[in-house]
Write a protein that holds these residues in place. Structure first.
Motif, PDB file in Angstrom:
ATOM      1  N   ASP A 172       5.095   4.971  45.046  1.00 48.05           N
ATOM      2  CA  ASP A 172       4.374   3.878  44.391  1.00 48.05           C
ATOM      3  C   ASP A 172       3.912   2.853  45.431  1.00 48.05           C
ATOM      4  O   ASP A 172       4.734   2.166  46.044  1.00 48.05           O
ATOM      5  CB  ASP A 172       5.293   3.208  43.372  1.00 48.05           C
TER       6      ASP A 172
ATOM      7  N   ASN B 273       2.736   0.015  45.078  1.00 49.82           N
ATOM      8  CA  ASN B 273       3.077  -1.364  44.711  1.00 49.82           C
ATOM      9  C   ASN B 273       4.480  -1.761  45.132  1.00 49.82           C
ATOM     10  O   ASN B 273       4.840  -2.937  45.030  1.00 49.82           O
ATOM     11  CB  ASN B 273       2.932  -1.556  43.201  1.00 49.82           C
ATOM     12  N   THR B 274       5.300  -0.777  45.571  1.00 52.12           N
ATOM     13  CA  THR B 274       6.689  -1.089  45.926  1.00 52.12           C
ATOM     14  C   THR B 274       6.961  -1.028  47.426  1.00 52.12           C
ATOM     15  O   THR B 274       8.034  -1.432  47.862  1.00 52.12           O
ATOM     16  CB  THR B 274       7.648  -0.120  45.215  1.00 52.12           C
TER      17      THR B 274
ATOM     18  N   ASN C 163       0.084   9.886  48.911  1.00 55.10           N
ATOM     19  CA  ASN C 163       1.319   9.191  48.522  1.00 55.10           C
ATOM     20  C   ASN C 163       2.526  10.122  48.436  1.00 55.10           C
ATOM     21  O   ASN C 163       3.451   9.893  47.650  1.00 55.10           O
ATOM     22  CB  ASN C 163       1.141   8.450  47.195  1.00 55.10           C
TER      23      ASN C 163
ATOM     24  N   CYS D 183       9.420   5.653  43.670  1.00 58.23           N
ATOM     25  CA  CYS D 183       8.382   6.537  43.125  1.00 58.23           C
ATOM     26  C   CYS D 183       7.844   5.943  41.825  1.00 58.23           C
ATOM     27  O   CYS D 183       8.464   5.079  41.196  1.00 58.23           O
ATOM     28  CB  CYS D 183       8.944   7.933  42.878  1.00 58.23           C
ATOM     29  N   ARG D 184       6.672   6.437  41.408  1.00 59.41           N
ATOM     30  CA  ARG D 184       6.019   5.930  40.208  1.00 59.41           C
ATOM     31  C   ARG D 184       6.708   6.384  38.931  1.00 59.41           C
ATOM     32  O   ARG D 184       6.768   5.662  37.946  1.00 59.41           O
ATOM     33  CB  ARG D 184       4.571   6.437  40.144  1.00 59.41           C
ATOM     34  N   GLU D 185       7.196   7.637  38.911  1.00 62.32           N
ATOM     35  CA  GLU D 185       7.545   8.306  37.669  1.00 62.32           C
ATOM     36  C   GLU D 185       8.939   7.918  37.165  1.00 62.32           C
ATOM     37  O   GLU D 185       9.932   8.044  37.914  1.00 62.32           O
ATOM     38  CB  GLU D 185       7.495   9.835  37.845  1.00 62.32           C
TER      39      GLU D 185
ATOM     40  N   LYS E  45      14.494   0.328  37.154  1.00 62.30           N
ATOM     41  CA  LYS E  45      13.305  -0.464  37.461  1.00 62.30           C
ATOM     42  C   LYS E  45      13.661  -1.930  37.620  1.00 62.30           C
ATOM     43  O   LYS E  45      12.967  -2.688  38.319  1.00 62.30           O
ATOM     44  CB  LYS E  45      12.270  -0.294  36.349  1.00 62.30           C
TER      45      LYS E  45
ATOM     46  N   TYR F  75      14.395   5.630  38.737  1.00 62.78           N
ATOM     47  CA  TYR F  75      13.267   5.980  39.601  1.00 62.78           C
ATOM     48  C   TYR F  75      13.818   6.449  40.937  1.00 62.78           C
ATOM     49  O   TYR F  75      14.770   5.850  41.470  1.00 62.78           O
ATOM     50  CB  TYR F  75      12.346   4.781  39.812  1.00 62.78           C
TER      51      TYR F  75
END
Length: 570
Positions: A398, A400-401, A412, A439-441, A465, A549
């Protein structure tokens, strides 16, 4: 007419005992009785094999299975529980035989009088010497079962040879020479057995209560997972619609741009052709004038310039047959068909996966052969790498992180640490104190497996999260709080971290590829060293209360490995 002194039966009553329904059962004809009442009633017809309804006299063969009714809370039609094991000799509420009018509840029964007594009418048995030899017992119902059916005497003894209660007269004939003991002594022996059984039942209750809590928790996880999947799919399709609108705008803009370009070129050709036509028309007028003149000298003087045909000013213009705006509309149609095919194929695959994967697993208890686990799915803990790869999942880092010194690449799938600070826009989910990335998921409600390759010291783990992203403290460091579980890897070895508690793993096998297996419903996350073999490094037991995550602490570089399901085993 005077009112009857007997109370009317309750609205929901059993026709056999004329009392409120206890454990109501509805038989095939539709009439309802107490479970115990209809069982006792039908017991007397076992020798005939034909059973009838006491009210409508409908007959049934074979004997219907009795299942206790369970009214639905929403007043829906009654559902039925699985068949219950009846307990015919347990307590049944009885009423005093000597009350006049409204009968009071019985508290004692007399084995000599064969009658039930309330608190008021039982007093003479305690106060009068006449009843000194009478035997009072606690009222448990079924008084007739406490009397010997052959001798009409109270059952006071127990025949161990035949395992039944008997009276004194039974010892003379039917049970002569048998192993006889008092009911009190036999109760002492059997009570010990019953206490053991009760202990076992209590342990089973505790186990079932624990299972119930876990099941409710997992149902909540499933529900939240479904809601999250719906929200994410809505968001994805909304983004797809926005993308389609962008593609539509691009096609529209392309068509308009090409149309304007074509029109602009055409207008230039039209203008030049119009000028050429005007010039030719002027030449034609001059030729008509010179041909009509009677002045021979004037004719001969202009002949040299007028006898030569003018050169073409504009080349002949044709529409290129290879150019067509229809190609653009055709492209839009092909794009639609591609999207349709992708959606159909992916939906077909996920539909097949969902239909072949049962939500609930029924495991047999105590060798019960009636419950069989579906053979198409292995519900045991994965043992081989092939088993683990059945749960492989696609993940992406991700942006954004990512920490300020980290760079993402390979779509990515890879993260590398640089000494120079990278430009990343401010974001509330970005780690600003440690070199970490998530990670995003979201991973929840099922089993997941992924592998990573690493260099330099790094940590690999899972986190909620809600883990803190700001500051250089334990609240935002993987494994150092109650919101994350982490395996710290270096050339010198491994250590497992959770909530500031670490455990060194000096005997764990070394590898530059680490596999992570998450069983969210089973509340475990395990780490494996992947080389020619697959060996367990460490397993965490946890009570996951929300999605987790995948996360990494990056010392040099980390790469998410591309995995294929069901490969050839190592």
């Amino acid at each position: 007419m005077a009112e009857s002194s007997f109370p009317s039966p309750p609205e929901d009553y059993c026709p056999l005992c004329v009392d409120s329904l206890r454990d109501p059962v509805t038989i095939p004809c539709g009439d309802t009785y107490c479970l115990e009442c209809i069982k006792i009633y039908w017991d007397q017809f076992d020798h005939m094999g034909v059973y009838s309804c006491p009210q409508c006299h409908s007959t049934f063969t074979p004997r219907p299975v009795l299942r206790r009714n369970l009214p639905d809370v929403n007043h829906e039609p009654r559902r039925q529980l699985p068949e219950l094991t009846p307990f015919p000799y347990m307590h049944q509420e009885s009423f005093c035989d000597f009350c006049v009018g409204r009968r009071k509840k019985a508290v004692k029964s007399c084995l000599m009088c064969l009658a039930y007594y309330c608190e008021t009418h039982v007093k003479p048995h305690y106060e009068s010497s006449t009843f000194k030899r009478h035997k009072l017992v606690d009222e448990t119902g079924h008084l007739d079962r406490k009397i010997c059916p052959q001798h009409e005497k109270g059952l006071e003894l127990f025949c161990r040879s035949d395992q039944m209660c008997i009276c004194v007269l039974c010892t003379v004939r039917e049970h002569r020479g048998h192993n006889i003991t008092s009911a009190e002594e036999e109760r002492v022996d059997k009570q010990k057995v019953l206490v053991v059984t009760q202990t076992e039942v209590q342990h089973i209750i505790q186990d079932r209560m624990k299972e119930l809590q876990e099941l409710k928790h997992n149902v909540d996880v499933l529900k939240s997972g479904a809601q999250r999947a719906q929200a994410e799919s809505d968001k994805t399709f909304h983004e797809m619609l926005q993308a389609v609108e962008r593609w539509k705008a691009e096609i529209h803009q392309m068509i308009i741009a090409n149309m304007h370009s074509a029109m602009s070129q055409a207008e230039g050709y039209v203008e030049r052709l119009e000028q050429e036509i005007m010039e030719l028309q002027r030449r034609d007028a001059e030729l008509r004038q010179i041909l009509d003149t009677e002045d021979n000298i004037h004719f001969l003087q202009n002949f040299p310039t007028l006898c030569v045909a003018p050169e073409a000013m504009v080349p002949k213009v044709l529409i290129n047959p290879q150019f067509s705006f229809g190609e653009m509309s055709k492209t839009a149609t092909e794009m639609k068909e591609h999207v349709d095919n992708i959606c159909k194929n992916e939906l077909s695959k996920i539909s097949k996966t969902v239909s072949e994967t049962p939500v609930y697993i029924l495991l047999p208890r105590n060798g019960d052969k009636r419950l069989k686990v579906p053979s198409r799915v292995d519900f045991q803990e994965p043992k081989t790498r092939t088993d683990f790869l059945r749960y492989s999942c696609k993940m992406s880092l991700d942006p954004n992180t990512v920490y300020k010194e980290l760079v993402l690449s390979d779509r990515n799938q890879r993260v590398t640490r640089r000494k120079a600070v990278q430009f990343h826009p401010d974001h509330p989910e970005r780690f600003d104190g440690f070199s970490q990335v998530l990670c995003r998921e979201p991973l929840t409600g099922f089993r997941f497996y992924w592998e990573t390759e690493w260099s330099g010291e790094f940590s690999i783990g899972v986190a909620y999260k809600s883990i803190s992203r700001k500051g250089k403290n334990s609240n935002s460091l993987l494994g150092y709080n109650d919101k994350s579980w982490s395996l710290l890897c270096s050339d010198s070895g491994y250590s497992a971290w959770h909530n500031k508690v670490d455990r060194d793993l000096p005997e764990a096998p070394r590898a530059t590829r680490i596999g992570v297996y998450l069983d969210h419903a089973g509340n475990t996350v395990a780490y494996y060293a992947i080389s020619e073999t697959m060996e367990l490094i460490h397993r965490f037991k946890a009570q996951f209360s929300e999605p987790v995550y995948a996360g990494f602490g990056v010392g040099s570089s980390v790469t998410l490995c591309q995995l294929k399901q069901n490969p050839t085993p190592h």
